[in-house]
Design a protein around this motif. Structure first.
Motif, mmCIF file in Angstrom:
data_model
loop_
_atom_site.group_PDB
_atom_site.id
_atom_site.type_symbol
_atom_site.label_atom_id
_atom_site.label_comp_id
_atom_site.label_asym_id
_atom_site.label_seq_id
_atom_site.Cartn_x
_atom_site.Cartn_y
_atom_site.Cartn_z
ATOM 1 N N PHE A 355 19.982 42.680 33.474
ATOM 2 C CA PHE A 355 18.588 42.232 33.404
ATOM 3 C C PHE A 355 18.581 40.721 33.143
ATOM 4 O O PHE A 355 19.406 40.234 32.372
ATOM 5 C CB PHE A 355 17.861 42.957 32.259
ATOM 6 C CG PHE A 355 16.391 42.681 32.189
ATOM 7 C CD1 PHE A 355 15.501 43.435 32.916
ATOM 8 C CD2 PHE A 355 15.904 41.648 31.398
ATOM 9 C CE1 PHE A 355 14.135 43.174 32.859
ATOM 10 C CE2 PHE A 355 14.549 41.375 31.337
ATOM 11 C CZ PHE A 355 13.663 42.147 32.073
ATOM 12 N N PRO A 356 17.725 39.931 33.759
ATOM 13 C CA PRO A 356 16.563 40.321 34.569
ATOM 14 C C PRO A 356 16.797 40.350 36.070
ATOM 15 O O PRO A 356 15.897 40.671 36.828
ATOM 16 C CB PRO A 356 15.553 39.222 34.231
ATOM 17 C CG PRO A 356 16.405 38.007 34.049
ATOM 18 C CD PRO A 356 17.685 38.488 33.416
ATOM 19 N N GLN A 357 18.008 40.023 36.510
ATOM 20 C CA GLN A 357 18.209 39.885 37.951
ATOM 21 C C GLN A 357 18.269 41.223 38.673
ATOM 22 O O GLN A 357 18.027 41.316 39.875
ATOM 23 C CB GLN A 357 19.483 39.077 38.248
ATOM 24 C CG GLN A 357 20.797 39.818 38.009
ATOM 25 C CD GLN A 357 21.286 39.684 36.582
ATOM 26 O OE1 GLN A 357 20.498 39.435 35.672
ATOM 27 N NE2 GLN A 357 22.575 39.852 36.373
ATOM 28 N N GLY A 358 18.588 42.297 37.921
ATOM 29 C CA GLY A 358 18.751 43.584 38.580
ATOM 30 C C GLY A 358 20.037 43.628 39.368
ATOM 31 O O GLY A 358 21.058 43.044 38.963
ATOM 32 N N GLY A 359 20.022 44.284 40.492
ATOM 33 C CA GLY A 359 21.227 44.388 41.298
ATOM 34 C C GLY A 359 20.903 44.886 42.691
ATOM 35 O O GLY A 359 19.777 45.311 42.983
ATOM 36 N N LEU A 360 21.869 44.812 43.560
ATOM 37 C CA LEU A 360 21.759 45.392 44.896
ATOM 38 C C LEU A 360 22.311 46.809 44.822
ATOM 39 O O LEU A 360 23.480 47.002 44.491
ATOM 40 C CB LEU A 360 22.540 44.568 45.914
ATOM 41 C CG LEU A 360 22.543 45.122 47.346
ATOM 42 C CD1 LEU A 360 21.129 45.169 47.901
ATOM 43 C CD2 LEU A 360 23.431 44.285 48.245
ATOM 44 N N ARG A 361 21.461 47.785 45.104
ATOM 45 C CA ARG A 361 21.888 49.185 45.006
ATOM 46 C C ARG A 361 22.219 49.739 46.383
ATOM 47 O O ARG A 361 21.472 49.565 47.340
ATOM 48 C CB ARG A 361 20.786 50.044 44.377
ATOM 49 C CG ARG A 361 21.241 51.470 44.083
ATOM 50 C CD ARG A 361 20.118 52.293 43.474
ATOM 51 N NE ARG A 361 19.049 52.510 44.439
ATOM 52 C CZ ARG A 361 17.858 53.029 44.130
ATOM 53 N NH1 ARG A 361 17.582 53.350 42.881
ATOM 54 N NH2 ARG A 361 16.946 53.207 45.065
ATOM 55 N N VAL A 362 23.369 50.406 46.445
ATOM 56 C CA VAL A 362 23.836 51.059 47.664
ATOM 57 C C VAL A 362 24.088 52.521 47.326
ATOM 58 O O VAL A 362 24.821 52.817 46.378
ATOM 59 C CB VAL A 362 25.123 50.394 48.202
ATOM 60 C CG1 VAL A 362 25.578 51.066 49.480
ATOM 61 C CG2 VAL A 362 24.905 48.910 48.436
ATOM 62 N N SER A 363 23.487 53.426 48.088
ATOM 63 C CA SER A 363 23.621 54.853 47.767
ATOM 64 C C SER A 363 23.741 55.679 49.041
ATOM 65 O O SER A 363 22.744 55.989 49.691
ATOM 66 C CB SER A 363 22.427 55.326 46.932
ATOM 67 O OG SER A 363 21.200 54.911 47.511
#
Length: 391
Positions: A355-363
């Motif tokens: 936090f606070p940037q979050g992330g790139l999620r791959v699922s």
């Protein structure tokens, strides 16, 4: 080229029977539920909804031999959680949650906290895992009225120790409510054996159904203690102007999403034929391949566990020096569908240190192929390098 890697948001594509069943209902069925006669179309709708309840209860471990009365349909898991939390918790009551919850839990809890509900958040470690010993210590000194917990994180895929948490809650005499958004249809769950007070589910993720349908699997005694949030016509008990206490009518006012229920029914049939173990095994293999490839990307900062034990194939990461939203955009231009940002779970990102940037999620999901993952793992470092040169 289009490669879908956002199954934590919703599974895609859906099994073919899902769309076929929904189209057939709208084209040839379409009768409302319990609001007609005993015509063939009326009975077809009634039987479809009943059969879907039975399939939900059978798959997720319903009480009293999977009694379909204890399955409530609603729009999604968020609405299901609101039904439970807002319908049960009162000022002065104490509720426990983990530091890995989705806003589907946190926002109603924060609203209830403003009205006098007492909230305790149990910490999780940097892999997103709750330590049952923290819960054990808390229960030695404090009573609680309810615990709510996400079975697995939608950010990093970490699976919580549900068996131990359920045992501790049962020993303390407190109801446990499970958010199964990421795990229903992917991991085996037996709500009755675990003693869960309520299991909240959504139909459009691991259950492979359409959007707009979800629900609650109730423990009968707990359902009796929860007040319905919505009152109105149920197609039953029309001679009284008060809400029925009987299930499923108590929590199902108004016309339900019948095409969604029919689609979910078809999806559950597909899951029964395919087998949860087969689905989970294939997704675990894909996750292992993706995890290995991601670990070789220069500058990657991966959240969650570094192996597939105790996690789902849901990966959130950043690459040093790059904005994950810009990286997602660069990948989307090449046909890769992912999800950047905070994933409606800021408290989880705080726990994970992202936090606070979050992330790139791959699922990836059941219908993802190894070839598609190879293409993504080739495109990711190339896109990162280009963005780095442009910065």
């Amino acid at each position: 080229m289009s490669i879908y890697l956002n199954n934590a948001a919703t599974t895609w594509p859906k099994p073919a029977p899902v769309g076929e069943a929904m189209a057939a209902f709208l084209a040839r069925g379409g009768a409302n539920l319990a609001r007609g006669t005993s015509s063939a179309r009326d009975m077809e709708t009634l039987n479809s909804v009943l059969d879907c309840r039975i399939r939900v209860a059978s798959l997720l471990g319903g009480w009293e031999d999977a009694d379909p009365r204890y399955v409530t349909f609603c729009a999604n898991v968020t609405e299901a959680l609101n039904f439970v939390l807002r319908g049960f918790l009162r000022p002065g009551m104490k509720v426990i949650a983990s530091s890995m919850e989705h806003n589907a839990v946190m926002r109603p809890l924060r609203a209830l906290e403003e009205r006098g509900v007492l909230l305790t958040l149990l910490p999780s470690d940097r892999e997103g895992l709750l330590d049952p010993e923290d819960l054990r210590r808390l229960l030695r000194t404090e009573r609680f009225d309810l615990m709510v917990m996400a079975h697995a994180s939608n950010v990093c895929g970490t699976v919580q120790p549900l068996d131990t948490v359920a045992e501790l809650c049962a020993g303390a005499g407190g109801p446990l409510v499970l958010d199964s958004a990421q795990t229903a249809g992917v991991l085996p769950i037996d709500a009755a054996a675990l003693g869960l007070a309520a299991l909240c589910f959504t139909g459009h993720k691991g259950l492979m159904g359409p959007q707009g349908i979800g629900g609650i699997l109730w423990r009968p005694d707990f359902a009796a203690r929860v007040e319905p949030l919505v009152a109105g016509g149920t197609g039953s008990y029309s001679h009284v102007e008060t809400q029925p206490e009987e299930l499923p009518d108590k929590f199902e006012s108004g016309t339900p999403n019948l095409p969604g229920i029919v689609g979910l029914h078809a999806a559950l049939g597909w899951i029964e034929e395919t087998g949860i173990e087969r689905i989970a095994g294939h997704e675990r293999e894909l996750g292992g391949k993706l995890l290995e490839g991601l670990s070789r990307v220069e500058g990657i900062q991966l959240t969650g566990k570094r192996g597939m034990e105790g996690r789902l194939p849901v990966f959130s990461f950043n690459i040093e020096g790059l904005d994950n939203g810009m990286l997602a955009d660069a990948l989307s231009r090449e046909g890769f569908e992912t999800r950047p940002g905070l994933h409606c779970a800021p408290i989880a990102h705080r726990t994970l240190g992202s936090f606070p940037q979050g992330g790139l999620r791959v699922s990836p999901g059941y219908f993802t192929t190894p070839v598609e993952l190879d293409a993504f793992l080739e495109a990711l470092p190339a896109a990162a390098e280009r963005l780095g040169q442009e910065a």
